[in-house]
Design a protein around this motif. Structure first.
Motif: not given
Length: 348
Positions: A124-133, A220-224, A243-251
């Motif tokens: 609950t206190k973690i700031r999440y990073g990208r699972l895949f870079k 995941a979300n294939d934001f469009t 576009l930038d950030q158009y593939a959120p993945i997680g948690p």
């Protein structure tokens, strides 16, 4: 028939661009590795193994680095901190773990977490990073649910319709997705999907063996941007989806052994708490095995490659035009795939 449906019928299978190279260390820079003066950490050269029995997240550290955490009964194990304390040359990122396959060192770190003295973290206190870079390939599948195909009035595709995203689109759980200005795009849409993560190299993979090549799964979300994807002359699927950030993945990344059958998982989307999509991967036109077999006839799948498997019915673009209310700044999108957790992001 609408212009959108004509376009979807005409949508052809396109080549997959191989994107960013794999990273060897959590602080590595892909561009810097091209120059001789950059000193690389030594790559793991032992036997390649697939990780099992693990639920992994990414931690965004104070220095900006993004490193692995592993869920345990006592809290989140900080892999980087424990590995340093125990002097174990273990992978620090999920990309590195998957691509190098140094599971032995990873397991030693997890097993040694208690005796290391490093404090467990509260999720609950973690700031999440990208699972895949830096995944090797980001492959996406279009029109892969039967009810989705019926919703847009097209026949079930005989072969998977493939396209791709790039590393710039990767985003973390709980991130703020900075949407483009309205003069660039305003028809913003969600697409919740099961993400398949490849665990070992394979070419011409038989369907009967395909699941043996899967390391795990994510929500995941294939934001469009539908106006960029469908309204521009000729249709611009790449522009509308990369576009930038158009593939959120997680948690979380959840290993395949903990998930079981990927073709029977509930898939849902909520916008500001209101359910918009509600389906199950049992409605796939091409299940996970078929996707892996088909894709691997054209490209060798590599450890760390990720595959978006398509979204079910209920996206905004398929609603009657008088009911289309596009996403806007401040909206909170929650994507849920059974056994994999709730991916949340806010439009900023």
């Amino acid at each position: 028939m609408s212009e959108r449906r004509h376009f979807i019928k005409a949508f052809s299978l396109s080549g997959i661009g191989i994107v960013a190279a794999s990273t060897l260390g959590f602080a590595s820079d892909a561009a810097a590795r091209r120059y001789k003066f950059f000193r690389e950490p030594e790559a793991f050269s032992g036997p390649h193994m697939m990780v099992k029995n693990a639920k992994i997240l990414s931690i965004k550290n104070g220095d900006g680095s993004e490193t692995m955490g592993v869920m345990s009964a006592k809290g989140v194990i900080d892999i980087c901190a424990v590995a340093k304390k125990l002097n174990i040359a273990a992978p620090y990122t999920l990309d590195q773990l998957l691509q190098e396959g140094n599971v032995t060192a990873f397991n030693k770190v997890v097993a040694g977490a208690e005796k290391s003295g490093v404090a467990y973290l509260s999720e609950t206190k973690i700031r999440y990073g990208r699972l895949f870079k830096n995944p090797g390939k980001i492959i996406c599948v279009g029109i892969n649910y039967r009810q989705y195909a019926e919703e847009v009035g097209v026949s079930k595709l005989a072969f998977p319709a493939l396209f791709n995203k790039y590393d710039n689109s990767l985003a973390a759980h709980n991130s703020v997705l900075e949407i483009p200005s309205p003069d660039v795009s305003y028809k913003l849409d969600y697409e919740t999907e099961l993400l398949v993560v490849v665990g070992k190299k394979g070419r011409n993979i038989p369907e009967s063996e395909a699941l043996n090549y899967v390391a795990g799964y994510c929500t995941a979300n294939d934001f469009t941007s539908r106006d960029l994807q469908l309204d521009l002359p000729g249709g611009q699927w790449m522009v509308g989806k990369t576009l930038d950030q158009y593939a959120p993945i997680g948690p979380h990344f959840v290993t395949a052994d903990l998930v079981g059958d990927p073709n029977n998982l509930q898939v849902q989307t909520f916008v500001n708490g209101e359910m918009r999509q509600n389906s199950n991967t049992s409605d796939f036109i091409h299940n996970v095995q078929k996707l892996l077999a088909y894709i691997s006839t054209y490209w060798a799948l590599e450890p760390g490659d990720i595959i978006f498997t398509g979204t079910p019915q209920g996206v905004i673009a398929n609603m009657p035009k008088d009911q289309q209310v596009w996403l806007k700044k401040g909206d909170v999108v929650t994507s849920v795939v059974e056994k994999l957790g709730e991916l949340k992001f806010t439009l900023g």
